[in-house]
Write an enzyme that holds these catalytic residues in place. Structure first.
Site, mmCIF file in Angstrom:
data_model
loop_
_atom_site.group_PDB
_atom_site.id
_atom_site.type_symbol
_atom_site.label_atom_id
_atom_site.label_comp_id
_atom_site.label_asym_id
_atom_site.label_seq_id
_atom_site.Cartn_x
_atom_site.Cartn_y
_atom_site.Cartn_z
ATOM 1 N N GLY A 1 -5.526 -7.051 0.639
ATOM 2 C CA GLY A 1 -6.078 -5.974 1.698
ATOM 3 C C GLY A 1 -5.367 -4.895 1.808
ATOM 4 N N GLU A 2 -5.242 -4.274 2.716
ATOM 5 C CA GLU A 2 -4.441 -2.993 2.943
ATOM 6 C C GLU A 2 -4.997 -1.739 2.006
ATOM 7 O OE1 GLU A 2 -0.332 -3.732 1.988
ATOM 8 O OE2 GLU A 2 -0.183 -5.420 3.196
ATOM 9 N N GLY A 3 -6.186 -2.011 1.562
ATOM 10 C CA GLY A 3 -6.516 -0.753 0.589
ATOM 11 C C GLY A 3 -5.798 -0.833 -1.028
ATOM 12 N N GLU B 1 -7.081 -2.161 5.487
ATOM 13 C CA GLU B 1 -7.159 -2.709 6.890
ATOM 14 C C GLU B 1 -5.965 -3.725 7.163
ATOM 15 O OE1 GLU B 1 -7.651 -6.241 6.384
ATOM 16 O OE2 GLU B 1 -7.838 -5.565 4.194
ATOM 17 N N ILE C 1 0.818 -1.194 0.087
ATOM 18 C CA ILE C 1 -0.093 -0.080 0.030
ATOM 19 C C ILE C 1 0.818 1.166 0.058
ATOM 20 C CG2 ILE C 1 -0.437 0.192 2.525
ATOM 21 C CD1 ILE C 1 -2.826 1.087 -0.387
#
Length: 335
Positions: free
Chosen positions: A301-303, A160, A83
């Site tokens: 994830g992580e955006g 997240e 990210i």
């Protein structure tokens, strides 16, 4: 709906065949409607990664140990995660929110201290959080988004980090959508078949432990994570402030399920950025009647899905604002 007709007219008079920019046209219309203008603009795009630990990891639902949550937060703060790379590439401001990590972090310009507690409780033994803690998380998420809005941000994305949070997301999906848990559970951080079978059985046991409730906050407090509840509150505030909300994958969509229970109008502000490779996400998207921007088999994830989709969303804004019309370019229209 005069603004809608005006946006359609503006797009249809661009130097292109009708509908030839496909989903970009839909995105341009959506953002124009959110901002109530024919010339929308993305200002100070920001991505907030909310991190928290989950008590249910004690049951072995994740292929990774819970310590990875803390280790990954340090990786974010040191600029080394996926990210970080994508936000740098696309000039998206990145901040990390400690919503409930089982560790104490020193002050950092990138870090927002918002810890409710050092991880949720084990859902097999009790609700993940109390109703008061859930409301605290929702309010804290709203406060964080309001602060970004006051700094001039009008486009917000969420990521997240939390070992065990695919379990919470699957449980929330099952309860909110009325879908059997085996259709909601995926590999998470990389389970094999046996690990997936064990995870599904544990989550079914968690569902059996807690009575179903029609109160969305009780469902969220029972099965959610501090990061998920905080993101739900952040989304609700972003919608209230009429911001563009970029929706990432499975976990972020589970937070949106909770927010949607509390504000059915929130979807008009949401752009679904990608289809996650996590098993339940396609059913979530079907629940929302959503058409995501990308399908790249992502499940990190992580955006990351939101960050990678961002330049496409920017392209939708740019063609609407900068592309010539047939009249201004002196080009003949189709007969």
């Amino acid at each position: 709906m005069e603004i809608l007709q005006a946006l359609i007219q503006k797009i249809n008079t661009k130097t292109k065949p009708l509908g030839s920019l496909g989903l970009l046209e839909n995105i341009a219309i959506q953002i124009g409607l959110i901002q109530n203008t024919l010339s929308p603009v993305i200002k100070n795009p920001t991505l907030l990664v909310f991190a928290a630990d989950h008590g249910i990891t004690a049951e072995g639902v994740s292929a990774y140990p819970k310590e990875v949550t803390t280790q990954m937060v340090y990786n974010f703060l040191n600029g080394g995660a996926a990210i970080n790379v994508f936000c740098r590439q696309h000039n998206i401001a990145l901040k990390i929110v400690d919503a409930g990590v089982d560790a104490d972090f020193e002050n950092s310009e990138m870090l927002i201290h918002a810890k409710i507690r050092k991880g949720t409780s084990n859902i097999l033994k009790s609700p993940a959080m109390t109703l008061d803690e859930c409301n605290m998380a929702i309010n804290k998420g709203a406060e964080i988004v309001l602060n970004e809005y006051k700094k001039g941000c009008n486009t917000i994305a969420f990521g997240e980090m939390g070992i065990g949070n695919t379990s919470s997301a699957a449980l929330l999906m099952s309860r909110y959508c009325g879908i059997p848990i085996d259709q909601c559970v995926g590999k998470g951080t990389g389970h094999n078949k046996e690990g997936l079978k064990k995870k599904t059985a544990i989550l079914q046991q968690a569902l059996n432990t807690h009575n179903s409730s029609s109160d969305p906050l009780i469902t969220l407090s029972t099965f959610g994570g501090f990061e998920i509840a905080m993101i739900a509150g952040a989304m609700l505030k972003a919608a209230e402030l009429n911001m563009v909300i970029l929706i990432d994958g499975f976990i972020i969509s589970s937070a949106l399920l909770a927010a949607f229970q509390l504000n059915k109008n929130i979807l008009k502000n949401c752009i679904f950025c990608h289809t996650s490779n996590e098993k339940g996400h396609r059913l979530m998207l079907k629940h929302f009647k959503a058409k995501p921007v990308l399908d790249l088999n992502l499940r990190l994830g992580e955006g990351t899905g939101a960050a990678v989709a961002f330049p496409i969303i920017q392209s939708a804004i740019n063609f609407l604002n900068e592309m010539s019309s047939f009249e201004s370019a002196g080009i003949s229209k189709k007969e």
